[in-house]
Scaffold this motif. Structure first.
Motif, mmCIF file in Angstrom:
data_model
loop_
_atom_site.group_PDB
_atom_site.id
_atom_site.type_symbol
_atom_site.label_atom_id
_atom_site.label_comp_id
_atom_site.label_asym_id
_atom_site.label_seq_id
_atom_site.Cartn_x
_atom_site.Cartn_y
_atom_site.Cartn_z
ATOM 1 N N GLU A 242 0.813 -1.216 0.000
ATOM 2 C CA GLU A 242 0.000 0.000 0.000
ATOM 3 C C GLU A 242 0.848 1.268 0.000
ATOM 4 O OE1 GLU A 242 -3.429 0.402 -0.044
ATOM 5 O OE2 GLU A 242 -3.551 -1.740 -0.467
ATOM 6 N N ALA A 243 2.011 1.231 0.638
ATOM 7 C CA ALA A 243 2.871 2.408 0.759
ATOM 8 C C ALA A 243 3.391 2.856 -0.605
ATOM 9 C CB ALA A 243 4.044 2.086 1.673
ATOM 10 N N GLU A 244 3.827 4.102 -0.657
ATOM 11 C CA GLU A 244 4.469 4.611 -1.874
ATOM 12 C C GLU A 244 5.829 3.936 -2.030
ATOM 13 O OE1 GLU A 244 3.617 6.958 -4.335
ATOM 14 O OE2 GLU A 244 1.647 6.538 -3.480
ATOM 15 N N PRO A 245 6.246 3.652 -3.267
ATOM 16 C CA PRO A 245 7.584 3.083 -3.435
ATOM 17 C C PRO A 245 8.659 4.091 -3.032
ATOM 18 C CG PRO A 245 6.556 3.502 -5.572
ATOM 19 C CD PRO A 245 5.540 3.818 -4.526
ATOM 20 N N VAL A 246 9.768 3.573 -2.526
ATOM 21 C CA VAL A 246 10.907 4.415 -2.176
ATOM 22 C C VAL A 246 11.602 4.868 -3.461
ATOM 23 C CG1 VAL A 246 13.123 4.481 -0.966
ATOM 24 C CG2 VAL A 246 11.188 3.263 0.031
ATOM 25 N N ILE A 247 11.655 3.975 -4.437
ATOM 26 C CA ILE A 247 12.244 4.265 -5.747
ATOM 27 C C ILE A 247 11.353 3.663 -6.816
ATOM 28 C CG2 ILE A 247 14.173 3.773 -7.322
ATOM 29 C CD1 ILE A 247 16.024 3.707 -4.941
ATOM 30 N N ARG A 248 11.227 4.374 -7.908
ATOM 31 C CA ARG A 248 10.558 3.855 -9.104
ATOM 32 C C ARG A 248 11.477 4.195 -10.269
ATOM 33 N NH1 ARG A 248 4.784 5.564 -8.983
ATOM 34 N NH2 ARG A 248 4.470 3.611 -7.906
ATOM 35 N N THR A 249 11.828 3.190 -11.065
ATOM 36 C CA THR A 249 12.762 3.398 -12.171
ATOM 37 C C THR A 249 12.350 2.551 -13.371
ATOM 38 O OG1 THR A 249 15.127 3.489 -12.726
ATOM 39 C CG2 THR A 249 14.385 1.596 -11.405
ATOM 40 N N ILE A 250 12.989 2.793 -14.491
ATOM 41 C CA ILE A 250 12.720 2.035 -15.719
ATOM 42 C C ILE A 250 13.962 1.206 -16.055
ATOM 43 C CG2 ILE A 250 12.174 2.192 -18.191
ATOM 44 C CD1 ILE A 250 9.915 3.215 -16.372
ATOM 45 N N LEU B 134 19.877 0.682 -2.963
ATOM 46 C CA LEU B 134 19.632 2.128 -2.945
ATOM 47 C C LEU B 134 18.349 2.451 -2.174
ATOM 48 C CD1 LEU B 134 20.516 3.077 -6.621
ATOM 49 C CD2 LEU B 134 21.706 3.867 -4.563
ATOM 50 N N ALA B 135 17.298 1.680 -2.411
ATOM 51 C CA ALA B 135 16.029 1.916 -1.715
ATOM 52 C C ALA B 135 16.200 1.713 -0.209
ATOM 53 C CB ALA B 135 14.942 0.994 -2.264
ATOM 54 N N ALA B 136 16.844 0.622 0.179
ATOM 55 C CA ALA B 136 17.071 0.353 1.602
ATOM 56 C C ALA B 136 17.966 1.430 2.207
ATOM 57 C CB ALA B 136 17.692 -1.031 1.786
ATOM 58 N N GLY B 137 18.983 1.850 1.457
ATOM 59 C CA GLY B 137 19.899 2.886 1.936
ATOM 60 C C GLY B 137 19.214 4.223 2.134
ATOM 61 N N ASN B 138 18.243 4.524 1.282
ATOM 62 C CA ASN B 138 17.476 5.752 1.413
ATOM 63 C C ASN B 138 16.738 5.758 2.751
ATOM 64 O OD1 ASN B 138 16.014 8.077 0.958
ATOM 65 N ND2 ASN B 138 15.010 7.350 -0.877
ATOM 66 N N LEU B 139 16.065 4.656 3.059
ATOM 67 C CA LEU B 139 15.346 4.548 4.327
ATOM 68 C C LEU B 139 16.325 4.530 5.508
ATOM 69 C CD1 LEU B 139 12.734 4.268 5.905
ATOM 70 C CD2 LEU B 139 12.772 1.806 5.395
#
Length: 129
Positions: A7-15, A38-43
């Motif tokens: 349900e949460a917003e993604p931390v990263i969305r890429t192509i 990268l996503a885990a590192g952001n959090l």
């Protein structure tokens, strides 16, 4: 079986791009793992309120391939903390470029340690005992 992303917003969305492929035309698992890191590192940076480093990755299995042009969404949530460490679970989901249905492609738990300016582990904010 229909799958639903978190349900949460993604931390990263890429192509996923052609430069990220292996000789078979699928996206490299290493590229996907780097995006998850990268996503885990952001959090982790937000939780640590500063520098942190990956020290372990647990339980990664590739369930589905990612293709060039797929939108890849990465969802991260905190599973737990220690005095200096954070366990962050990341799910990676793909959606075909022109599709509407998403499917989970992998997940893993990343362990990070908060670091001070000299690169040594430090207590997380609120745990400075």
């Amino acid at each position: 079986m229909t799958q639903t992303p978190p349900e949460a917003e993604p931390v990263i969305r890429t192509i996923a791009m052609p430069a990220d492929t292996n000789p078979s035309g699928d996206i490299f698992g290493g590229w996907l793992m780097a995006q998850m890191d990268l996503a885990a590192g952001n959090l982790a940076g937000r939780i640590a309120r500063g520098r942190s480093a990956t020290v372990a990755v647990d339980g990664m299995a590739f369930l589905k391939p990612v293709k060039v042009g797929d939108e890849v969404s990465l969802y991260a949530h905190l599973e737990g903390t220690g005095r200096t460490s954070m366990r962050i679970h990341v799910e990676a989901w793909r959606r075909p470029r022109y599709g509407t249905e998403s499917e989970k492609v992998t997940d893993a738990t990343f362990t990070f340690v908060a670091l001070d300016e000299a690169g040594r582990s430090r207590a997380l904010p609120g745990d400075e005992k």
